[in-house]
Structure formats: structure tokens, C-alpha cells
Design a protein around this motif. Structure first.
Motif, PDB file in Angstrom:
ATOM      1  N   HIS A  94      46.008  45.411  35.691  1.00 15.12           N
ATOM      2  CA  HIS A  94      46.373  44.615  34.509  1.00 15.12           C
ATOM      3  C   HIS A  94      45.512  45.026  33.334  1.00 15.12           C
ATOM      4  CE1 HIS A  94      42.817  41.878  34.595  1.00 15.12           C
ATOM      5  NE2 HIS A  94      42.899  41.993  35.901  1.00 15.12           N
ATOM      6  N   ASP A 123      36.779  44.400  34.619  1.00 13.77           N
ATOM      7  CA  ASP A 123      37.972  43.610  34.991  1.00 13.77           C
ATOM      8  C   ASP A 123      39.011  43.746  33.903  1.00 13.77           C
ATOM      9  OD1 ASP A 123      39.766  41.864  36.068  1.00 13.77           O
ATOM     10  OD2 ASP A 123      38.563  40.077  35.739  1.00 13.77           O
ATOM     11  N   MET A 124      39.906  44.771  34.009  1.00 11.43           N
ATOM     12  CA  MET A 124      39.818  45.884  34.927  1.00 11.43           C
ATOM     13  C   MET A 124      40.344  47.163  34.307  1.00 11.43           C
ATOM     14  SD  MET A 124      43.037  45.484  37.451  1.00 11.43           S
ATOM     15  CE  MET A 124      43.294  47.229  37.218  1.00 11.43           C
ATOM     16  N   GLU A 158      47.864  38.829  34.154  1.00  5.37           N
ATOM     17  CA  GLU A 158      47.219  38.588  35.457  1.00  5.37           C
ATOM     18  C   GLU A 158      46.157  37.508  35.353  1.00  5.37           C
ATOM     19  OE1 GLU A 158      44.750  38.706  38.929  1.00  5.37           O
ATOM     20  OE2 GLU A 158      44.071  39.049  36.881  1.00  5.37           O
ATOM     21  N   GLU A 159      45.420  37.505  34.250  1.00  4.03           N
ATOM     22  CA  GLU A 159      44.345  36.511  34.119  1.00  4.03           C
ATOM     23  C   GLU A 159      44.898  35.096  33.954  1.00  4.03           C
ATOM     24  OE1 GLU A 159      41.448  37.085  34.892  1.00  4.03           O
ATOM     25  OE2 GLU A 159      40.968  39.184  34.512  1.00  4.03           O
ATOM     26  N   GLU A 183      41.616  46.039  40.893  1.00  7.95           N
ATOM     27  CA  GLU A 183      40.566  45.147  40.421  1.00  7.95           C
ATOM     28  C   GLU A 183      39.222  45.775  40.780  1.00  7.95           C
ATOM     29  OE1 GLU A 183      40.919  42.393  38.709  1.00  7.95           O
ATOM     30  OE2 GLU A 183      42.999  41.814  39.015  1.00  7.95           O
TER      31      GLU A 183
END
Ligand SMILES: [Zn+2]
Length: 412
Positions: A94, A123-124, A158-159, A183
Motif C-alpha cells: 500500500h 510502513d511501507m 490499507e491504513e 509490510e
């Protein structure tokens, strides 16, 4: 691991992989810099678009063909690159970060004393760079045809828990023999072989306002009801089974002399076993149905949204990773389990062999000391190249057991 993996074409010479991974370091750092310097908080569509463009340029440059730039179900950009017909390995990452715009001024991109700094480096964004360069190196060593079964997917929500991209990730995964998620890995080069399942709940308690001095008996105290609910919810945790129930936000009331008519709680639930996610979910609904304060109303919104990634899902890939690290002469790769969720939870729950933490070696995700170890970048590119080469040689079904468990799916 399947014998098939051992039976295929000869390994690439270790030195060819590790030397050429090292040769790539200037390009790897340049690509990482370009991505980190394009800030991309999950909630900022314009920034995400800019970052999607930068990532697309990196991919086009290194893999000599452009990716598709599309949107997920909620409109966030997704970058997908296909080496051909796909089906062997899906590489997932992501490009959104948890860092607000302007963080770069406080923590600029820097390479110093063996580490890389900058918002989202660990990240990431470094993971994406590793994935791209591993694919490029595989093509360099084996020829373009080796990329035929490879697909790279980078989402940008994604977060947030991948609310819009979940369907895309899952549909690509179901057509792949293996899923590699990039990740960040552990600071001692561990990969991630298990992740807890995650659920988030919003609890809204409605009472009735009244003057706290004149006639409090006419009121229904939402804060009191929420507090009783919260204490009961805490009892649902089962630390010995890896189940945590953590209230994370709480608010309520309107003035210091009014019986509060409303209160709200956020609760974070994590579990190592799928059954535990269901147990806590059902118990929270049961608690809401029977408020401890008469006439209060409790509504619970939320459900498990990251299924459990059990270690069985990663076992075959982990064995392969260890074997390839050994063959390359890299330090032994350990494993770790974490309570944090990722897209690997989604793909593992579908029964597709999945492993995570193949991205940067470093530490400090979501923290001020976020950093990537420079030496680890070439190690990871070499390792992933070797793993992809084995997967390419053995075909999409090499890791599949006959019974692919599919215990999730229906539940959001
Ligand atoms: Zn991440």
C-alpha cells in the motif's frame, strides 16, 4: 513444502542475485526517496493520486511496462501491474501512510548512519520498492518470461482497513498460487507469519436529558449506561487465548449540570482465533440488548473486518523463504506474530498461502522513530527475487494443499 519446489530448474547462483541486488542500491534509494517525498495520508485523495503517479513512474521505469491506475470501490487509487497472465504470485503493498501532510518538514527523507528516515518509509514505501526491484531483478536474471505469472497490487486505503480495496485484493488473491505482502519486517529481519483478526465497534448510548439538580430522576443517564457497558465489555477479553478488548475512545454528556442524554465508545477487539472474534461480537450485541440502566438504548455498530491470519496460511511460504535465505547466505530469517492487521489477513482467510513482512527491515511503524535499515534493502530484494524464482519455476499450484480452508468470506 511441496516436493515440486525442489524438483524444478536449478537455482540461480547466489552471488548473481546478491551482487546484482547490491548494484541496484542507488536506484532503490532514489525510488524510495521519490515515494517518501510524495506524502500520501490515507484521507487525502489529491495526495494519493500524486503518489499513485509517482509509483506508476517507478514501476514503468524499472519493469519496462506501465501499470494500470484504477480506483477501488470507494474511489481511492489502486496501482496494478501484471507481468503477463498472472496466477503464480500476487505481490501486495500500500502507498497510503498514517502521516499527515507536512510531516516531511519535521522528518525529511534522509539516509544516515545506515538508516533511512522519512514518513511512511518503513510502513511501507520501502516494501513497494523492494517488490518492484525484485521483479526487475528476476527479469534481468531469467528473462522477461519469468514475470508472466506475477501481479503487483498497491492500494491506498490499507491504513483505514482496506474498506474500498478489499474486494480487489481478494479477487486477485483467489487467482494466485501465493500472496506475498510487503509490510515491514522485524528489526532482526523476521517475516510476519501470523496476524490477529481485528474488529472495531462504535457504541452509541442514548438516554434522556434532565436537570441534574432539579429533577435528575426524570433523566436517563447515558454516561452511566455506557460505563456499565464498558465494564462488561472488558470482561469479554481472554488474554490467555490472545483475545483483547480495548476501549479506545469515550465521550458523553452535554453540560456539567445535565443528566447526559448521549454517550459514545469506540472499542478495538483483536483475536488469534476466528471463533473468538465471533464470540466477542455476539456478546457485545447481547450486552447492548440489555442495558444496565433502565430506559437507556444501546446501539452497537461494527463487525470483524480483518479475519485471523493463522500460522498455517504462511507455513509453506515461510519454509521457502528460510530455504532461499540460507541458499543466498543471508542471516537466518525468523518469524513473528503480531496483533496488527494487514491485507495478508484477507488473503490468508481465503485459504491462499500468504506471508507478510517481506518489506523493509526496520522498525517504528506509525511512530516518530520510523526507519528502514539500509543494508536490509538489498538483502530483501535478493531474498524476494529468489523466492519469486522458485515460485515461477514450480507454477501456481506448488504450495496448495488439497483442502483450501475457507472459513471466512460471508462475514464483513
Ligand atoms: Zn502498512
Amino acid at each position: 513444502m511441496s516436493d515440486l519446489l525442489h524438483a524444478q530448474a536449478a537455482r540461480l547462483p547466489a552471488a548473481a542475485i546478491t551482487d546484482r541486488a547490491l548494484d541496484r542500491m542507488p536506484a532503490i534509494l532514489a525510488d524510495l526517496r521519490a515515494l517518501v517525498e510524495c506524502e500520501s495520508p490515507s484521507s487525502d485523495p489529491a495526495s494519493l493520486e500524486r503518489c499513485a503517479r509517482v509509483l506508476s513512474e517507478v514501476i514503468s521505469r524499472r519493469l519496462a511496462s506501465a501499470p494500470d491506475r484504477t480506483s477501488d470501490a470507494l474511489g481511492a487509487p489502486v496501482v496494478t501491474w501484471r507481468g503477463g497472465r498472472g496466477g503464480t504470485a500476487l505481490l501486495v503493498g500500500h502507498f497510503d501512510t498514517v502521516w499527515p501532510l507536512g510531516t516531511l518538514e519535521r522528518v525529511p527523507f534522509a539516509v544516515r548512519e545506515g538508516t533511512v528516515r522519512g514518513p511512511g518509509c518503513f510502513d511501507m514505501k520501502a516494501g513497494l520498492v523492494i517488490a518492484v526491484h525484485a521483479l526487475a531483478l528476476l527479469a534481468e536474471l531469467r528473462g522477461r518470461a519469468a514475470l508472466d505469472g506475477m501481479t503487483l497490487l498497491a492500494n491506498s486505503d490499507e491504513e483505514l482497513g482496506s474498506p474500498g480495496s478489499r474486494g480487489l485484493v481478494e479477487s486477485h488473491a483467489t487467482h494466485s498460487g501465493a500472496v506475498l505482502v510487503f509490510e515491514g519486517g522485524g528489526s532482526a529481519a523476521e517475516v510476519t507469519t501470523a496476524r490477529k483478526g481485528l474488529a472495531n465497534y462504535r457504541v452509541v448510548v442514548t438516554g434522556r436529558a434532565a436537570h441534574a439538580g432539579v429533577d435528575p430522576q426524570r433523566g436517563v443517564n447515558a454516561v452511566a449506561a455506557a460505563s456499565r457497558f464498558l465494564l462488561a465489555a472488558l470482561e469479554l477479553a481472554a488474554p490467555d487465548r490472545g483475545t483483547t478488548v480495548t476501549p479506545t475512545l469515550m465521550s458523553g454528556g452535554s453540560s456539567r449540570n445535565t443528566v447526559p442524554a448521549r454517550a459514545e465508545i469506540a472499542i478495538d477487539v483483536r483475536a488469534e482465533e476466528q471463533g473468538e472474534q465471533d464470540r466477542v461480537h455476539d456478546a457485545l450485541l447481547a450486552l447492548a440488548a440489555a442495558p444496565a440502566v433502565d430506559d437507556a438504548r444501546i446501539e452497537v455498530a461494527g463487525a470483524p473486518h480483518r479475519p485471523v491470519m493463522a500460522p498455517e496460511a504462511s507455513a509453506a511460504l515461510f519454509a521457502l523463504v528460510r530455504e532461499e535465505a540460507d541458499a543466498l547466505g543471508l542471516p537466518a530469517v525468523g518469524s513473528r506474530a503480531t496483533g496488527g492487521g494487514s491485507d495478508a489477513n484477507l488473503t490468508a482467510a481465503l485459504g491462499v498461502p500468504s506471508i507478510d513482512g517481506l518489506g523493509a527491515i526496520g522498525d517504528g511503524a506509525h511512530a516518530d522513530d520510523e526507519h528502514v535499515l539500509v543494508d536490509g534493502l538489498a538483502h530483501r530484494v535478493a531474498l524476494v527475487t529468489a523466492v519469486l524464482d522458485r515460485l515461477a519455476a514450480s507454477g501456481p499450484d506448488a504450495l496448495h494443499t488439497s483442502d483450501r480452508p475457507n472459513t471466512q468470506g460471508e462475514k464483513p
